[in-house]
Design an enzyme around this catalytic site. Sequence first.
Site, short mmCIF file in Angstrom:
data_model
loop_
_atom_site.label_atom_id
_atom_site.label_comp_id
_atom_site.label_asym_id
_atom_site.label_seq_id
_atom_site.Cartn_x
_atom_site.Cartn_y
_atom_site.Cartn_z
N GLY A 20 0.80 -1.21 0.00
CA GLY A 20 0.00 0.00 0.00
C GLY A 20 0.84 1.27 0.00
N TYR A 21 0.15 2.40 0.24
CA TYR A 21 0.74 3.74 0.13
C TYR A 21 1.38 3.85 -1.26
CZ TYR A 21 2.02 8.22 2.08
OH TYR A 21 2.10 9.57 2.34
N LEU A 22 0.54 3.56 -2.24
CA LEU A 22 1.04 3.36 -3.60
C LEU A 22 1.51 4.66 -4.24
CD1 LEU A 22 -1.74 0.89 -4.83
CD2 LEU A 22 0.40 0.39 -3.63
N HIS A 23 2.52 4.54 -5.07
CA HIS A 23 3.07 5.68 -5.81
C HIS A 23 3.19 5.29 -7.27
CE1 HIS A 23 6.71 3.33 -5.61
NE2 HIS A 23 6.67 3.35 -4.27
N HIS A 48 4.38 1.79 -8.18
CA HIS A 48 3.35 0.75 -8.15
C HIS A 48 2.43 0.91 -9.37
CE1 HIS A 48 4.26 1.22 -3.74
NE2 HIS A 48 4.40 -0.09 -3.87
N GLY A 54 8.78 -4.93 -8.63
CA GLY A 54 9.72 -3.89 -9.08
C GLY A 54 11.16 -4.35 -8.91
N ASP A 91 13.57 -3.45 -5.59
CA ASP A 91 13.88 -4.45 -4.56
C ASP A 91 14.45 -5.68 -5.25
OD1 ASP A 91 12.84 -3.01 -2.21
OD2 ASP A 91 10.96 -3.13 -3.30
N SER A 143 9.83 5.13 -3.69
CA SER A 143 9.66 4.18 -2.59
C SER A 143 8.67 4.80 -1.60
CB SER A 143 11.01 3.97 -1.89
OG SER A 143 10.81 3.39 -0.62
N ARG A 179 8.89 4.60 1.42
CA ARG A 179 9.69 5.11 2.55
C ARG A 179 10.33 6.47 2.24
NH1 ARG A 179 10.71 -0.75 3.65
NH2 ARG A 179 9.81 -1.14 5.70
O1 PAF Z 1 7.72 -5.17 -1.93
C1 PAF Z 1 6.74 -5.16 -1.15
O2 PAF Z 1 5.93 -4.21 -1.13
C2 PAF Z 1 6.54 -6.32 -0.20
O3 PAF Z 1 7.75 -6.83 0.24
C3 PAF Z 1 5.65 -7.43 -0.78
C4 PAF Z 1 6.30 -8.08 -1.99
C5 PAF Z 1 4.29 -6.87 -1.16
C6 PAF Z 1 5.45 -8.53 0.28
O4 PAF Z 1 4.83 -8.02 1.42
#
Ligand code: PAF
Length: 287
Positions: free
Chosen positions: A33-36, A39, A150, A153, A188, A190
Amino acid sequence: MSIQVVATRALLAERLDAVRSSGASVGFVPTMGYLHEGHGSLVDASVACSDLTVVSVFVNPLQFAAGEDLDSYPRDLDADLDLCGSRGASLLFHPGVEEVYPEGPVQPAVPLADVALPLEGERRPGHFAGVAEVVARLLRAVGPCRAFFGQKDFQQLQVVRRMVVDLGLPVDVVGCPTSREHDGLARSSRNAYLTGAERAAAPVLHRALHAAAAAVAVPGWDRAEVEAMMVDMLAGEPAASPEYAVVVDPDTLLPADHPTSGRDLRVLVACRFGRARLIDNLGVVAG
Ligand code: PAF
């Protein structure tokens, strides 16, 4: 078609069984969540090649160590719904903790490949075990043809790829390019933790990766020198506290010593900027 929110695996199965039996393909974007926009680009990739796209929003407690930001992790479900709906996703799976882990507090049981051990694996013990566990559960609940992750990560992507093979899950794992701000900072959730000064300093991650790519492209390059050069660049920003900067084999994430010319390698960095711990990486080719 407007997006629907589904909170239980039973309802999800009901919706998706009907879709699948009509021969339609399901794409899946797992998120916390907290999509940007990053995402958003994963949703776009899924929508482009799937008949129906499911996005999950679940902040997975199992992948946070004690003292990490589980409780303060940013959340905004209404904005997430808007983003997913506007990009063409059909279902947003938003389960509670008890829906994902009905047996109560669990010990992750999914086998982890060695690629989970170095780098983030060393610095965040238990993190990848928690990621692998939840991704396996989400993949089983959704049953997609393809799942989109993505490359920001990168180690997580490699861990998931291996986990899917080891468990024999019938899904294609698709790694999508990192989405970046105008100054190269990887998007991100974060990044929301950065102060103004930290935000101004953070593009040094991207500059260090590109400096490494240029250095590695020169025949005769030395891994230790390139890594030290990246750490120096990062440490040159007063707001930055570098954790690692490495040139590795992309499959094992182990140090890339004596690679032949033309080999694909990966450069990865992790750095703290105040409260925010940011990671980034880049594919590079050995000269
Ligand atoms: O990358 C993320 O947002 C998380 O690690 C994931 C893959 C949704 C698993 O909780």
